[in-house]
Design a protein around this motif. Structure first.
Motif, PDB file in Angstrom:
ATOM      1  N   ALA A 252      56.497  26.522  29.523  1.00 20.79           N
ATOM      2  CA  ALA A 252      57.559  27.436  29.960  1.00 20.79           C
ATOM      3  C   ALA A 252      57.068  28.753  30.526  1.00 20.79           C
ATOM      4  O   ALA A 252      57.803  29.424  31.265  1.00 20.79           O
ATOM      5  N   SER A 253      55.830  29.140  30.221  1.00 15.87           N
ATOM      6  CA  SER A 253      55.395  30.481  30.629  1.00 15.87           C
ATOM      7  C   SER A 253      55.375  30.665  32.143  1.00 15.87           C
ATOM      8  O   SER A 253      55.460  31.792  32.631  1.00 15.87           O
ATOM      9  N   TYR A 254      55.276  29.558  32.880  1.00 21.59           N
ATOM     10  CA  TYR A 254      55.280  29.678  34.346  1.00 21.59           C
ATOM     11  C   TYR A 254      56.626  30.192  34.852  1.00 21.59           C
ATOM     12  O   TYR A 254      56.716  30.754  35.937  1.00 21.59           O
ATOM     13  N   CYS A 283      45.992  31.383  34.453  1.00 26.09           N
ATOM     14  CA  CYS A 283      45.356  32.697  34.527  1.00 26.09           C
ATOM     15  C   CYS A 283      44.659  32.905  35.867  1.00 26.09           C
ATOM     16  O   CYS A 283      43.860  32.066  36.298  1.00 26.09           O
ATOM     17  N   SER A 284      44.953  34.026  36.495  1.00 28.39           N
ATOM     18  CA  SER A 284      44.301  34.382  37.756  1.00 28.39           C
ATOM     19  C   SER A 284      44.045  35.879  37.776  1.00 28.39           C
ATOM     20  O   SER A 284      44.829  36.665  37.243  1.00 28.39           O
ATOM     21  N   ARG A 285      42.935  36.261  38.414  1.00 26.53           N
ATOM     22  CA  ARG A 285      42.627  37.657  38.682  1.00 26.53           C
ATOM     23  C   ARG A 285      42.777  37.832  40.189  1.00 26.53           C
ATOM     24  O   ARG A 285      41.869  37.551  40.949  1.00 26.53           O
ATOM     25  N   PRO A 286      43.988  38.242  40.638  1.00 32.90           N
ATOM     26  CA  PRO A 286      44.294  38.226  42.072  1.00 32.90           C
ATOM     27  C   PRO A 286      43.312  39.007  42.933  1.00 32.90           C
ATOM     28  O   PRO A 286      42.963  40.148  42.622  1.00 32.90           O
ATOM     29  N   THR A 287      42.876  38.362  43.997  1.00 27.06           N
ATOM     30  CA  THR A 287      42.088  39.004  45.037  1.00 27.06           C
ATOM     31  C   THR A 287      43.043  39.405  46.154  1.00 27.06           C
ATOM     32  O   THR A 287      44.240  39.117  46.105  1.00 27.06           O
ATOM     33  N   SER A 298      51.614  37.513  40.751  1.00 22.18           N
ATOM     34  CA  SER A 298      51.843  38.461  39.651  1.00 22.18           C
ATOM     35  C   SER A 298      52.088  37.728  38.331  1.00 22.18           C
ATOM     36  O   SER A 298      51.671  38.192  37.263  1.00 22.18           O
ATOM     37  N   LEU A 299      52.741  36.574  38.385  1.00 19.67           N
ATOM     38  CA  LEU A 299      52.996  35.801  37.168  1.00 19.67           C
ATOM     39  C   LEU A 299      51.692  35.286  36.577  1.00 19.67           C
ATOM     40  O   LEU A 299      51.518  35.255  35.352  1.00 19.67           O
ATOM     41  N   ARG A 300      50.789  34.874  37.430  1.00 20.48           N
ATOM     42  CA  ARG A 300      49.500  34.356  36.977  1.00 20.48           C
ATOM     43  C   ARG A 300      48.636  35.481  36.395  1.00 20.48           C
ATOM     44  O   ARG A 300      47.879  35.264  35.442  1.00 20.48           O
TER      45      ARG A 300
END
Length: 344
Positions: A252-254, A283-287, A298-300
């Protein structure tokens, strides 16, 4: 006559009492057997895998590694500094070499394959590992994998799906990656029972853990009701093949689209039922370019922040929750009930 009558009456009473006693004993034994069978049926897969009764076991699993550089950064950071215990890699995607090299340099990492039958973004696309000529039904008119899973279900054949599953595993092995498990991107392998059967076929053949949810499924029944119905009868086959089965799946977190996610993860953890629960995160560290790939950037990032949050880790410790991964589940399954020999 009265004495004889009384003797006969007493004898009959004794016989009746004896019959009743035997019947009662039989019913008691039957009741105990039913309770025992019911208790066996109610055992969680965590208990079957060797944890104590009532144990709550969680796997925080990061999907979509290899999709982008941002995805890889998030996966690595969540593994090294957060509570994530397992990742899965999308073999058709461009940034696979980076994450595969990382896993090879860190062999303790629990890394599987996020078997990918779809390419969901508008401008950032990928095609099948097997190539379009080998799996034309998996491809859209431009030669990429279909955007939605509905199109995959409509156009692809089970043979093509199996061919692509094998191609992705073979590519991983050729790169020196030995996956601990195989799961399914966007649930594509559960949209048709025939697809799921091929997925299980390959997993059992290669003795690779598959995503099989067979316990109370408190989250899964609500979040993915159709998928749960279509695969329910196949779960026993997975366990009998010597592969692990889990009790529940949280996805559900997505869809948590407002603000920070830590508080919601903490709430979920506090209310967790006994059993093995897999919690999927992205999990992502947006580039700089990541928001151009996906509107979920932003959600990731919020998934990553939550996995790094000391309060989430503290809750896990205070609640007595065990963290696990697919490698441990596979090892525990080998010891449970005598295990089962790997398929040849």
């Amino acid at each position: 006559m009265k004495i004889k009558s009384r003797l006969l009456s007493t004898d009959n009473n004794r016989k009746s009492h004896s019959v009743c006693t035997r019947a009662a004993a039989g019913l008691a034994l039957l009741g105990m057997a039913l309770v025992s069978a019911s208790a066996a049926e109610q055992r969680t897969y965590a208990e079957r895998l060797g944890w104590e009764p009532g144990a709550r076991v969680v796997m925080f699993h990061c999907d979509d590694a290899g999709m982008s550089h941002a995805s890889n950064l998030g996966a690595v950071e969540s593994l090294e500094k957060g509570v994530v215990t397992s990742v899965s890699i999308m073999m058709p995607c461009p940034w696979v070499p980076e994450i595969v090299n990382y896993v090879k340099e860190h062999p303790q990492v629990d890394a599987g394959l996020h078997l990918t039958m779809n390419s969901e973004w508008n401008l950032y696309r990928w095609g099948p590992v097997a190539g379009k000529p080998a799996v034309p039904g998996l491809c859209d008119p431009d030669g990429y994998l279909w955007h939605p899973t509905q199109e995959t279900a409509k156009h692809a054949t089970p043979d093509e799906v199996e061919r692509e599953i094998r191609a992705q595993i073979e590519k991983a092995e050729a790169m020196g990656l030995h996956p601990t498990h195989i799961d399914t991107h966007m649930g594509a392998l559960a949209v048709r029972p025939e697809f799921f059967d091929r997925y299980l076929k390959v997993g059992i053949e290669k003795h690779l853990a598959v995503l099989a949810i067979g316990g109370h499924r408190s989250f899964a029944r609500v979040e993915n009701p159709q998928a749960m119905k279509s695969v329910e009868e196949r779960i026993k086959k997975v366990w009998d093949a010597g592969l692990p089965v889990i009790d529940d799946l949280h996805t559900a977190s997505y869809d948590w689209k407002e603000g920070a996610k830590s508080a919601r993860f903490i709430e979920m953890l506090k209310g967790l039922k006994p059993g093995v629960t897999m919690v999927i995160v992205h999990c992502s560290r947006p580039t700089d370019e990541f928001p151009l790939i996906t509107s979920s950037s932003s959600l990731r990032l919020e998934d990553l922040k939550a996995m790094l949050d000391p309060d989430v880790r503290k809750t896990i410790q205070e609640q007595g929750i065990f963290l696990t991964n697919w490698r441990e589940l596979t090892e525990r399954r080998a010891k449970a009930d005598g295990g089962a020999a790997p398929a040849k």
